[in-house]
Write a protein that holds these residues in place. Structure first.
Motif, PDB file in Angstrom:
ATOM      1  N   MET A   1       0.870  -1.191   0.000  1.00  0.00           N
ATOM      2  CA  MET A   1       0.000   0.000   0.000  1.00  0.00           C
ATOM      3  C   MET A   1       0.897   1.227   0.000  1.00  0.00           C
ATOM      4  SD  MET A   1      -2.790  -1.376   2.778  1.00  0.00           S
ATOM      5  CE  MET A   1      -1.600  -2.178   3.838  1.00  0.00           C
ATOM      6  N   MET A   2       0.490   2.272  -0.745  1.00  0.00           N
ATOM      7  CA  MET A   2       1.362   3.446  -0.883  1.00  0.00           C
ATOM      8  C   MET A   2       0.621   4.776  -0.736  1.00  0.00           C
ATOM      9  SD  MET A   2       4.397   2.637  -3.552  1.00  0.00           S
ATOM     10  CE  MET A   2       3.621   2.070  -5.028  1.00  0.00           C
ATOM     11  N   HIS A   3      -0.664   4.753  -0.363  1.00  0.00           N
ATOM     12  CA  HIS A   3      -1.398   6.006  -0.166  1.00  0.00           C
ATOM     13  C   HIS A   3      -1.426   6.888  -1.421  1.00  0.00           C
ATOM     14  CE1 HIS A   3      -1.002   6.204   4.529  1.00  0.00           C
ATOM     15  NE2 HIS A   3      -2.090   5.558   4.142  1.00  0.00           N
ATOM     16  N   PRO A   4      -2.320   6.633  -2.352  1.00  0.00           N
ATOM     17  CA  PRO A   4      -2.452   7.570  -3.481  1.00  0.00           C
ATOM     18  C   PRO A   4      -2.554   9.003  -2.953  1.00  0.00           C
ATOM     19  CG  PRO A   4      -3.883   5.691  -3.802  1.00  0.00           C
ATOM     20  CD  PRO A   4      -3.292   5.544  -2.427  1.00  0.00           C
ATOM     21  N   PHE A   5      -1.918   9.908  -3.676  1.00  0.00           N
ATOM     22  CA  PHE A   5      -1.758  11.274  -3.171  1.00  0.00           C
ATOM     23  C   PHE A   5      -2.271  12.258  -4.210  1.00  0.00           C
ATOM     24  CE2 PHE A   5       0.868  15.133  -2.981  1.00  0.00           C
ATOM     25  CZ  PHE A   5       0.774  15.480  -1.646  1.00  0.00           C
ATOM     26  N   GLY A   6      -3.055  13.215  -3.755  1.00  0.00           N
ATOM     27  CA  GLY A   6      -3.522  14.281  -4.638  1.00  0.00           C
ATOM     28  C   GLY A   6      -3.300  15.627  -3.976  1.00  0.00           C
ATOM     29  N   SER A   7      -3.373  16.667  -4.760  1.00  0.00           N
ATOM     30  CA  SER A   7      -3.173  17.998  -4.185  1.00  0.00           C
ATOM     31  C   SER A   7      -4.040  19.013  -4.917  1.00  0.00           C
ATOM     32  CB  SER A   7      -1.700  18.396  -4.270  1.00  0.00           C
ATOM     33  OG  SER A   7      -1.300  18.477  -5.611  1.00  0.00           O
ATOM     34  N   VAL A   8      -4.464  20.015  -4.178  1.00  0.00           N
ATOM     35  CA  VAL A   8      -5.250  21.104  -4.755  1.00  0.00           C
ATOM     36  C   VAL A   8      -4.719  22.412  -4.184  1.00  0.00           C
ATOM     37  CG1 VAL A   8      -7.547  22.122  -5.044  1.00  0.00           C
ATOM     38  CG2 VAL A   8      -7.321  19.646  -4.799  1.00  0.00           C
ATOM     39  N   ALA A   9      -4.359  23.328  -5.077  1.00  0.00           N
ATOM     40  CA  ALA A   9      -3.927  24.654  -4.626  1.00  0.00           C
ATOM     41  C   ALA A   9      -5.017  25.658  -4.968  1.00  0.00           C
ATOM     42  CB  ALA A   9      -2.624  25.048  -5.307  1.00  0.00           C
ATOM     43  N   GLY A  10      -5.160  26.656  -4.119  1.00  0.00           N
ATOM     44  CA  GLY A  10      -6.071  27.768  -4.409  1.00  0.00           C
ATOM     45  C   GLY A  10      -5.229  29.015  -4.616  1.00  0.00           C
ATOM     46  N   ILE A  11      -5.582  29.799  -5.619  1.00  0.00           N
ATOM     47  CA  ILE A  11      -4.833  31.048  -5.852  1.00  0.00           C
ATOM     48  C   ILE A  11      -5.728  32.215  -5.435  1.00  0.00           C
ATOM     49  CG2 ILE A  11      -3.693  32.492  -7.567  1.00  0.00           C
ATOM     50  CD1 ILE A  11      -3.114  29.941  -9.135  1.00  0.00           C
ATOM     51  N   PHE A  12      -5.202  33.022  -4.537  1.00  0.00           N
ATOM     52  CA  PHE A  12      -5.975  34.127  -3.966  1.00  0.00           C
ATOM     53  C   PHE A  12      -5.426  35.465  -4.437  1.00  0.00           C
ATOM     54  CE2 PHE A  12      -6.755  30.551  -1.292  1.00  0.00           C
ATOM     55  CZ  PHE A  12      -8.040  30.714  -0.795  1.00  0.00           C
ATOM     56  N   ASP A  13      -6.282  36.475  -4.436  1.00  0.00           N
ATOM     57  CA  ASP A  13      -5.807  37.820  -4.784  1.00  0.00           C
ATOM     58  C   ASP A  13      -4.871  38.353  -3.704  1.00  0.00           C
ATOM     59  OD1 ASP A  13      -7.098  37.948  -7.186  1.00  0.00           O
ATOM     60  OD2 ASP A  13      -8.955  38.747  -6.320  1.00  0.00           O
ATOM     61  N   GLU A  14      -5.193  38.041  -2.457  1.00  0.00           N
ATOM     62  CA  GLU A  14      -4.379  38.566  -1.349  1.00  0.00           C
ATOM     63  C   GLU A  14      -3.048  37.826  -1.251  1.00  0.00           C
ATOM     64  OE1 GLU A  14      -7.353  37.514  -1.192  1.00  0.00           O
ATOM     65  OE2 GLU A  14      -8.634  38.996  -0.217  1.00  0.00           O
ATOM     66  N   ASP A  15      -2.054  38.533  -0.770  1.00  0.00           N
ATOM     67  CA  ASP A  15      -0.776  37.899  -0.471  1.00  0.00           C
ATOM     68  C   ASP A  15      -0.917  37.150   0.854  1.00  0.00           C
ATOM     69  OD1 ASP A  15       1.770  37.155   0.048  1.00  0.00           O
ATOM     70  OD2 ASP A  15       2.667  39.147  -0.226  1.00  0.00           O
ATOM     71  N   LEU A  16      -0.804  35.829   0.810  1.00  0.00           N
ATOM     72  CA  LEU A  16      -0.956  35.015   2.022  1.00  0.00           C
ATOM     73  C   LEU A  16       0.400  34.463   2.488  1.00  0.00           C
ATOM     74  CD1 LEU A  16      -4.195  33.041   1.001  1.00  0.00           C
ATOM     75  CD2 LEU A  16      -4.051  35.022   2.526  1.00  0.00           C
TER      76      LEU A  16
ATOM     77  N   ARG B   1       1.078  35.695  -9.840  1.00  0.00           N
ATOM     78  CA  ARG B   1      -0.228  35.337  -9.246  1.00  0.00           C
ATOM     79  C   ARG B   1      -0.096  34.193  -8.242  1.00  0.00           C
ATOM     80  NH1 ARG B   1      -5.584  34.971 -12.030  1.00  0.00           N
ATOM     81  NH2 ARG B   1      -5.115  32.772 -12.090  1.00  0.00           N
ATOM     82  N   ARG B   2       0.798  33.272  -8.520  1.00  0.00           N
ATOM     83  CA  ARG B   2       0.950  32.104  -7.627  1.00  0.00           C
ATOM     84  C   ARG B   2       1.809  32.410  -6.412  1.00  0.00           C
ATOM     85  NH1 ARG B   2       2.228  27.449 -12.211  1.00  0.00           N
ATOM     86  NH2 ARG B   2       0.192  27.557 -13.211  1.00  0.00           N
ATOM     87  N   PHE B   3       2.900  33.129  -6.663  1.00  0.00           N
ATOM     88  CA  PHE B   3       3.918  33.266  -5.622  1.00  0.00           C
ATOM     89  C   PHE B   3       3.366  34.000  -4.385  1.00  0.00           C
ATOM     90  CE2 PHE B   3       7.352  35.745  -3.653  1.00  0.00           C
ATOM     91  CZ  PHE B   3       8.093  34.684  -3.161  1.00  0.00           C
ATOM     92  N   GLY B   4       3.360  33.312  -3.257  1.00  0.00           N
ATOM     93  CA  GLY B   4       2.878  33.899  -2.011  1.00  0.00           C
ATOM     94  C   GLY B   4       1.363  33.901  -1.880  1.00  0.00           C
ATOM     95  N   HIS B   5       0.661  33.538  -2.959  1.00  0.00           N
ATOM     96  CA  HIS B   5      -0.804  33.653  -2.969  1.00  0.00           C
ATOM     97  C   HIS B   5      -1.493  32.293  -2.999  1.00  0.00           C
ATOM     98  CE1 HIS B   5      -0.944  38.077  -4.179  1.00  0.00           C
ATOM     99  NE2 HIS B   5       0.342  37.772  -4.225  1.00  0.00           N
ATOM    100  N   ALA B   6      -0.758  31.212  -2.756  1.00  0.00           N
ATOM    101  CA  ALA B   6      -1.308  29.896  -3.101  1.00  0.00           C
ATOM    102  C   ALA B   6      -1.103  28.841  -2.015  1.00  0.00           C
ATOM    103  CB  ALA B   6      -0.676  29.428  -4.411  1.00  0.00           C
ATOM    104  N   PRO B   7      -1.999  28.722  -1.054  1.00  0.00           N
ATOM    105  CA  PRO B   7      -1.929  27.570  -0.149  1.00  0.00           C
ATOM    106  C   PRO B   7      -2.368  26.299  -0.873  1.00  0.00           C
ATOM    107  CG  PRO B   7      -3.863  28.914   0.357  1.00  0.00           C
ATOM    108  CD  PRO B   7      -3.140  29.594  -0.773  1.00  0.00           C
ATOM    109  N   MET B   8      -1.979  25.171  -0.330  1.00  0.00           N
ATOM    110  CA  MET B   8      -2.301  23.900  -0.995  1.00  0.00           C
ATOM    111  C   MET B   8      -2.786  22.869   0.023  1.00  0.00           C
ATOM    112  SD  MET B   8       0.247  21.648  -3.371  1.00  0.00           S
ATOM    113  CE  MET B   8       1.161  20.758  -2.129  1.00  0.00           C
ATOM    114  N   TRP B   9      -3.841  22.155  -0.341  1.00  0.00           N
ATOM    115  CA  TRP B   9      -4.238  20.965   0.426  1.00  0.00           C
ATOM    116  C   TRP B   9      -3.479  19.785  -0.144  1.00  0.00           C
ATOM    117  CZ3 TRP B   9      -6.637  21.587   4.785  1.00  0.00           C
ATOM    118  CH2 TRP B   9      -7.726  22.449   4.947  1.00  0.00           C
TER     119      TRP B   9
END
Ligand SMILES: Cc1cc2nc3c(=O)[nH]c(=O)nc-3n(C[C@H](O)[C@H](O)[C@H](O)COP(=O)(O)OP(=O)(O)OC[C@H]3O[C@@H](n4cnc5c(N)ncnc54)[C@H](O)[C@@H]3O)c2cc1C
Ligand code: SF4
Lengths: 156, 544
Positions: free
Chosen positions: B305-320, B386-394
């Motif tokens: 077993m290897m735990h299939p892995f996925g990811s989702v990033a959100g891009i926000f207008d604000e600098d996060l 747009r991505r840099f600093g603005h994109a947390p990821m699950w």
């Protein structure tokens, strides 16, 4: 690809190769409304060398790509590489963008000081205190599925 | 051939090896540990340098087939949907791990009873609970007690890492949706705690922590074990476990110069991970054990077993400020963790919200490689800014069910630098995993939309994500259907033990280190308690 004569530093790019880096750099990272182009960030003249000084292992593969690049039509060549050989395109852009992002000009465009981090000291966070963001989560109570444990018969 | 004797020989100085050696030496046993790799060189941790992003994947590469360090053995993944990742050296996977730390939940141990699939574990959450608490102390874990996704009890010893703007933003959105979240739990210290320093939020945790803030066993366990007398030999590749009849007598290993040595021991403990352990036991086949050691069930190397892995990033207008932060996770959610048959699949996944790091990383890798937004040419500055600093990821860790067709076998084509066969993986992401991942990715997108993201980028199936290696020497009560008992002792060879996550019955849907550490303590205590190192073992082992 032009081979450097033996005895010369193999990590250096020839003039022709440097010209290719310039053309491909300006193609992949042209001047934008907000940021400098690859040439303005001195990719071909300086930062490509700084890049290979720390990643000599990528040098030969990159030179092989330069040797096959169609420099009369760099945009079409890049687009085709991206479409047909995405791994090679990724190798190419890793070097060009990597060299670009070493440049202080590019870094100041992004206001990027590197992964310098931000100190923290584990101080209590108001979000987690009563009255903070966790209140509704706590109020909903347990969400795990409890088990009524007894030794498994016949399982694994 | 040189030869010496000890009470216990441990194969592998990674997570399980470190925890086990520290425990057994504290109890006064003589321990030799053989590790094919070396100590990590933190001079190569470059978080504080401008070249960090371009050098990060050289020394610290995760895929042994890419890294090709002398200690690495080839892992043929041509018939696997997921590539295996590991660090072969002191500390093992903990040198590279992002230190997300999760206990499994009570239901994870009861999948057959609850969901009618796979098998139940021969032990329970309640059995492991005190060991989880102990492991959290040993690893200086940071987090907050009281997570309603778990039974009430003692929490980690250090306060949680900062929630940061991104975590705050997503926590508010999950509150609006009525979904569970909790402060991130990480094996990353937020204070000066024993040998650990406070985290400085470089987001460089998987490329060599320069601060000694991340708990890896080369820092948290090995120095203490060595102080108590553990004999850790690096550059020592074990070539086979030696047996006589149904007893293990020790191991043979090659040193860096290719010289063969023998260590005789009263017990052999495998801690070589979910691939290294079956590889070595298969390599140790003899006329009496033609299918490999401890393999009378035929299950050695099966149920990977290897735990299939996925990811989702959100891009926000604000600098996060998402270039920084513990990586690790700021917050976590287990809202959709437990099975709900109406979803069309069983089991679930855990979500961890994390930074996305520096700009070069945002031009490639997951989930960015899957973005529909063009990256290069005239788009470069716009897309990157747009991505840099603005994109947390699950990041989503999905439970995969055991399947005997998912295997580790010996490669007939590839050999390591000592000429020993590499490993070959066969692994298919099954329908249940696919549906599970699709559902969770859709919910993660919803959460970003609720938080006001301008765009979401989905990495549905990340191939290079086999960071969790489990199940290839399953534990159980029935010797015909399992390799070890619930204490990690192999049914066939009573003084041969497996203390790594090869023994896992099911995979859970959380990062495994917490359970691996708790289990290594559980196994070690059982070994000490049951006196399995009796003089009989000494006689039939060493002197036989
Ligand atoms: C990139 C990455 C990120 C991860 N992130 C997380 C995370 O965030 N949270 C989490 O919970 N888990 C994470 N993990 C997983 C976790 O690190 C592993 O599950 C854990 O380290 C496995 O422990 P182990 O003791 O079974 O094996 P390992 O830690 O892999 O140690 C096995 C050791 O055995 C040695 N060995 C193997 N064969 C031989 C031989 N024949 N002779 C001598 N030595 C041998 C190896 O060199 C290695 O050092 C991550 C792993 C990786 C690679
Ligand atoms: S974020 Fe913390 S744990 Fe990660 S590398 Fe930086 S100091 Fe180490």
């Amino acid at each position: 690809m032009t081979d450097a004569p033996s005895g010369l530093d193999q990590s250096m790019l020839t003039d022709d190769e440097r010209e290719a880096v310039y053309l491909l750099g300006e193609t992949l990272i042209p001047e934008g409304s907000s940021g400098p182009s690859a040439d303005q960030a001195a990719v071909a003249t300086r930062f490509i060398d700084e890049f290979f000084a720390v990643r000599p292992d990528l040098h030969a593969g990159f030179r092989a790509l330069l040797a096959e690049a169609n420099l009369d039509h760099p945009r079409q060549w890049c687009e085709r590489l991206e479409r047909e050989r995405p791994e090679d395109f990724s190798r190419l852009t890793f070097v060009i963008a990597g060299a670009y992002l070493l440049s202080p000009k590019a870094r100041s465009w992004l206001n990027y000081a590197g992964q310098v981090g931000e100190p923290q000291d584990g101080s209590p966070q108001p979000e987690y205190a009563p009255g903070g963001l966790l209140d509704p989560v706590r109020a909903r109570g347990p969400i795990y599925r409890p088990t009524d444990w007894r030794p498994a018969g016949g399982a694994a | 051939m040189s030869s010496d004797q000890t009470d216990v020989v441990i194969v592998g100085a990674g997570l399980a090896g470190g925890v086990t050696a520290a425990r057994l030496t504290a109890a006064g046993l003589r321990v030799v540990c053989l590790e094919q790799g070396d100590w990590p060189d933190y001079d190569k941790a470059r978080a504080d340098f401008p070249d960090f992003e371009i050098t990060a994947d050289r020394y610290w590469a995760r895929d042994p087939n890419v890294r090709r360090a002398p200690a690495d053995y080839p892992v043929d993944d041509s018939t696997s949907d997921i590539s295996a990742l590991m660090w072969n050296g002191v500390g093992g996977g903990t040198v590279l791990y992002s230190a997300k730390w999760h206990r499994m939940t009570p239901s994870d141990f009861r999948v057959r009873s609850h969901d009618g699939v796979a098998d139940d574990w021969p032990l329970s959450y309640e059995d492991l609970e005190p060991y989880y608490v102990e492991a959290e102390r040993q690893f200086g874990v940071s987090g907050l007690a009281g997570d309603p996704a778990y039974p009430a009890g003692e929490g980690p010893p250090n306060p949680p890492v900062p929630i940061r703007a991104s975590g705050r933003r997503m926590a508010k959105a999950l509150n609006e949706l009525g979904w569970h979240w909790w402060p991130g739990t990480n094996a990353i210290s937020t204070r000066h705690y024993r040998m650990l320093n406070p985290c400085r939020q470089h987001a460089a945790c998987m490329q060599g922590c320069p601060e000694r803030a991340k708990a890896s066993t080369d820092i948290t366990h090995w120095p203490a074990a060595i102080e108590r007398g553990a004999d850790l030999r690096t550059g020592a590749r074990v070539t086979r476990v030696l047996v006589r009849g149904d007893r293990a007598t020790g191991v043979e290993y090659l040193d860096r110069r290719g010289a063969l040595h023998k260590v005789e021991a009263r017990a052999v403990i495998m801690c070589a991970n979910g691939i290294g352990t079956p590889r070595l036991l298969l390599m140790s086949a003899t006329a009496e054990h033609p299918d490999g050691l401890a393999n009378s069930s035929g299950l050695l190397g099966k149920r990977l077993m290897m735990h299939p892995f996925g990811s989702v990033a959100g891009i926000f207008d604000e600098d996060l400020a998402t270039h920084s932060g513990s990586w690790g996770q700021q917050i976590q959610s287990m809202h959709f963790y437990e099975s709900d048959p109406s979803r069309g699949f069983v089991r679930g996944a855990k979500w961890g919200l994390q930074p996305t790091g520096g700009p070069l990383g945002l031009t490639r890798s997951y989930p960015w490689a899957q973005s529909r937004e063009p990256m290069w040419f005239e788009h470069f500055h716009h897309t990157l800014a747009r991505r840099f600093g603005h994109a947390p990821m699950w990041s989503l860790v999905a439970e995969d069910l055991p399947d005997e067709r998912n295997t580790v076998t010996l490669s007939s084509e590839h050999v390591d630098s000592d000429g020993l066969p590499g490993a070959k993986l066969s692994y298919t992401v099954d329908e249940n995993s696919k549906r599970l991942m699709e559902f969770h990715l859709a919910r993660a997108v919803e959460s970003f939309e609720a938080a006001g993201a301008r765009e979401t980028v989905v990495g549905p199936h990340v191939r290079s994500s086999g960071w969790h290696l489990m199940g290839t020497a399953v534990m159980g009560t029935d010797p015909a259907r399992s390799v070890t008992d619930r204490f990690g002792r192999t049914h066939d060879i009573p003084n041969l033990f497996i203390f790594d996550s090869s023994t896992w019955v099911t995979s859970g849907g959380v990062n495994p280190a917490a359970t691996q550490a708790a289990l290594a303590l559980w196994f070690s205590d059982a070994l000490l308690r049951h006196g399995q190192l009796s003089r009989t073992d000494m006689r039939s082992g060493v002197t036989a």
